[in-house]
Design a protein around this motif. Structure first.
Motif, PDB file in Angstrom:
ATOM      1  N   MET A   1      -1.986  -0.210  -1.586  1.00 48.45           N
ATOM      2  CA  MET A   1      -0.736  -0.761  -2.104  1.00 48.45           C
ATOM      3  C   MET A   1       0.311   0.339  -2.108  1.00 48.45           C
ATOM      4  SD  MET A   1       0.931  -0.272  -5.278  1.00 48.45           S
ATOM      5  CE  MET A   1       2.514  -0.934  -5.711  1.00 48.45           C
ATOM      6  N   GLN A   2       1.495   0.012  -1.661  1.00 47.86           N
ATOM      7  CA  GLN A   2       2.594   0.941  -1.887  1.00 47.86           C
ATOM      8  C   GLN A   2       3.902   0.207  -2.156  1.00 47.86           C
ATOM      9  OE1 GLN A   2       3.937   3.621   1.155  1.00 47.86           O
ATOM     10  NE2 GLN A   2       3.372   2.283   2.848  1.00 47.86           N
ATOM     11  N   ILE A   3       4.702   0.859  -2.981  1.00 51.01           N
ATOM     12  CA  ILE A   3       6.048   0.353  -3.253  1.00 51.01           C
ATOM     13  C   ILE A   3       7.028   1.487  -2.992  1.00 51.01           C
ATOM     14  CG2 ILE A   3       5.593   0.785  -5.734  1.00 51.01           C
ATOM     15  CD1 ILE A   3       7.931  -1.044  -6.387  1.00 51.01           C
ATOM     16  N   LYS A   4       8.121   1.148  -2.338  1.00 53.92           N
ATOM     17  CA  LYS A   4       9.204   2.116  -2.138  1.00 53.92           C
ATOM     18  C   LYS A   4      10.502   1.411  -2.518  1.00 53.92           C
ATOM     19  CE  LYS A   4       6.658   5.173   0.263  1.00 53.92           C
ATOM     20  NZ  LYS A   4       6.331   6.518  -0.236  1.00 53.92           N
ATOM     21  N   VAL A   5      11.149   1.910  -3.528  1.00 56.41           N
ATOM     22  CA  VAL A   5      12.474   1.386  -3.862  1.00 56.41           C
ATOM     23  C   VAL A   5      13.453   2.156  -2.982  1.00 56.41           C
ATOM     24  CG1 VAL A   5      14.171   0.999  -5.676  1.00 56.41           C
ATOM     25  CG2 VAL A   5      11.724   0.871  -6.210  1.00 56.41           C
ATOM     26  N   LEU A   6      13.912   1.495  -1.918  1.00 57.47           N
ATOM     27  CA  LEU A   6      14.757   2.178  -0.930  1.00 57.47           C
ATOM     28  C   LEU A   6      16.136   2.464  -1.495  1.00 57.47           C
ATOM     29  CD1 LEU A   6      13.908   0.097   2.293  1.00 57.47           C
ATOM     30  CD2 LEU A   6      12.650   2.020   1.287  1.00 57.47           C
ATOM     31  N   MET A 207       0.553   1.031 -16.453  1.00 53.30           N
ATOM     32  CA  MET A 207       1.536   0.196 -15.760  1.00 53.30           C
ATOM     33  C   MET A 207       2.616   1.109 -15.178  1.00 53.30           C
ATOM     34  SD  MET A 207       3.721  -2.986 -17.376  1.00 53.30           S
ATOM     35  CE  MET A 207       4.583  -2.062 -18.627  1.00 53.30           C
ATOM     36  N   GLN A 208       2.837   0.972 -13.881  1.00 54.78           N
ATOM     37  CA  GLN A 208       3.900   1.740 -13.217  1.00 54.78           C
ATOM     38  C   GLN A 208       5.211   0.984 -13.409  1.00 54.78           C
ATOM     39  OE1 GLN A 208       3.038   4.671 -11.749  1.00 54.78           O
ATOM     40  NE2 GLN A 208       0.854   4.295 -12.076  1.00 54.78           N
ATOM     41  N   VAL A 209       6.188   1.647 -13.963  1.00 54.01           N
ATOM     42  CA  VAL A 209       7.468   0.983 -14.240  1.00 54.01           C
ATOM     43  C   VAL A 209       8.615   1.699 -13.543  1.00 54.01           C
ATOM     44  CG1 VAL A 209       9.141   0.359 -16.025  1.00 54.01           C
ATOM     45  CG2 VAL A 209       6.692   0.128 -16.482  1.00 54.01           C
ATOM     46  N   ILE A 253      15.142   7.429  -2.218  1.00 51.29           N
ATOM     47  CA  ILE A 253      13.982   6.534  -2.296  1.00 51.29           C
ATOM     48  C   ILE A 253      13.060   6.996  -3.415  1.00 51.29           C
ATOM     49  CG2 ILE A 253      11.958   5.694  -1.022  1.00 51.29           C
ATOM     50  CD1 ILE A 253      13.520   6.273   1.573  1.00 51.29           C
ATOM     51  N   SER A 254      12.533   6.044  -4.189  1.00 50.90           N
ATOM     52  CA  SER A 254      11.463   6.419  -5.122  1.00 50.90           C
ATOM     53  C   SER A 254      10.289   5.474  -4.870  1.00 50.90           C
ATOM     54  CB  SER A 254      11.943   6.353  -6.572  1.00 50.90           C
ATOM     55  OG  SER A 254      12.446   5.093  -6.865  1.00 50.90           O
ATOM     56  N   GLY A 255       9.100   5.951  -5.155  1.00 49.53           N
ATOM     57  CA  GLY A 255       7.969   5.107  -4.810  1.00 49.53           C
ATOM     58  C   GLY A 255       6.693   5.497  -5.498  1.00 49.53           C
ATOM     59  N   TYR A 256       5.671   4.700  -5.209  1.00 48.07           N
ATOM     60  CA  TYR A 256       4.339   4.921  -5.766  1.00 48.07           C
ATOM     61  C   TYR A 256       3.348   4.267  -4.811  1.00 48.07           C
ATOM     62  CZ  TYR A 256       0.237   4.236  -8.704  1.00 48.07           C
ATOM     63  OH  TYR A 256      -1.038   4.223  -9.193  1.00 48.07           O
ATOM     64  N   SER A 257       2.210   4.898  -4.623  1.00 49.30           N
ATOM     65  CA  SER A 257       1.190   4.239  -3.801  1.00 49.30           C
ATOM     66  C   SER A 257      -0.184   4.558  -4.336  1.00 49.30           C
ATOM     67  CB  SER A 257       1.316   4.698  -2.341  1.00 49.30           C
ATOM     68  OG  SER A 257       1.182   6.086  -2.265  1.00 49.30           O
TER      69      SER A 257
END
Ligand SMILES: [Zn+2]
Ligand SMILES: [Zn+2]
Length: 258
Positions: A1-6, A207-209, A253-257
């Motif tokens: 899983m990964q999220i990137k807030v572009l 929880m990743q916020v 960009i900020s993110g988490y994976s």
């Protein structure tokens, strides 16, 4: 899983999620070129996106969709009421114009659209579920209704609006009507609103916020984080373990994976 807030903020929003090999973009409010370039930084081609999901029709959420969707033949999912407001609707091939009702699947990901309180045609947040994990985006909302609280409960990842600091907005340069609109129940959540919501929802052990849609005029990433952190600490929450806070930015960009 990964999220990137572009990108996140009133000048443009775009959030990339990859879940079980499915690649989704939530909103495309920055230019197609910038989205392509940003995705390229972590090895994703825009043509590999499975869908673009649209929260609402405000420019900061849709600006790049026309070019991006046409260039890469990407399906765009939006509520019928949102489609009615999008003037580029007819530019897209019919198979790219998809209407969202309550829930649908893309690959192994279940997507639920939930109503939010905002001054747009039919604005929604999104809840993405995949193999027992839950990832929720709720930005551009003036208040947290029960639907929003239910959507956020037990999430692994949350992108939650922390638009403004109440004092900065009150003392800032915005005209009165705009301050009133932002503070209204169909406007935007403050840092403290976000803190209270995070404090009230049922939470998993960690929880990743992502604190999102920060005003560049009436907020600062450090201030948003400090307000939320202190509120949760006062509630006895072990911030950093139970709740892991991430800032988001307009131009970074900020993110988490995992
Ligand atoms: Zn917005
Ligand atoms: Zn909006």
């Amino acid at each position: 899983m990964q999220i990137k807030v572009l990108a996140s903020g009133s000048k443009g929003n775009a959030i990339f999620f990859e879940l079980g090999g499915t690649r989704l973009l939530i909103d495309a409010g920055i230019s197609a070129r910038r989205i392509e370039k940003s995705l390229g930084l972590f090895g994703v081609k825009a043509s590999e996106l499975d869908a673009i999901l649209v929260t609402h029709e405000h420019t900061d959420h849709v600006n790049g969709i026309d070019v991006l969707a046409r260039r890469h033949c990407l399906p765009v999912f939006a509520r019928p009421g949102v489609w009615d407001c999008l003037n580029f609707k007819d530019n897209l091939a019919p198979e790219c114009r998809r209407e969202i009702y309550d829930s649908f699947d893309i690959g192994p990901v279940k997507i639920e659209a939930f109503q939010i309180s905002h001054d747009a045609a039919d604005p929604v947040g999104f809840c993405l579920s995949h193999q027992g994990s839950k990832h929720v985006v709720a930005t551009d909302l003036g208040k947290a209704t029960k639907k929003v609280i239910d959507a956020l409960a037990w999430a692994d990842t949350v992108v939650l609006e922390a638009n403004h600091d109440v004092d900065m907005l009150a003392n800032g340069s915005y005209p009165f009507f705009l301050k009133k609109r932002i503070r209204s129940s169909v406007g935007h959540l403050s840092n403290l609103d976000a803190a209270r919501i995070l404090g009230s929802i049922s939470r998993r052990p960690s929880m990743q916020v992502f604190l999102a849609h920060l005003s560049q005029e009436n907020n600062h990433p450090d201030l948003a984080e400090k307000t939320v952190r202190e509120f949760l600490l006062n509630q006895g929450c072990d911030v950093g373990h139970e709740v892991i806070l991430h800032p988001t930015y307009q131009n970074q960009i900020s993110g988490y994976s995992e």
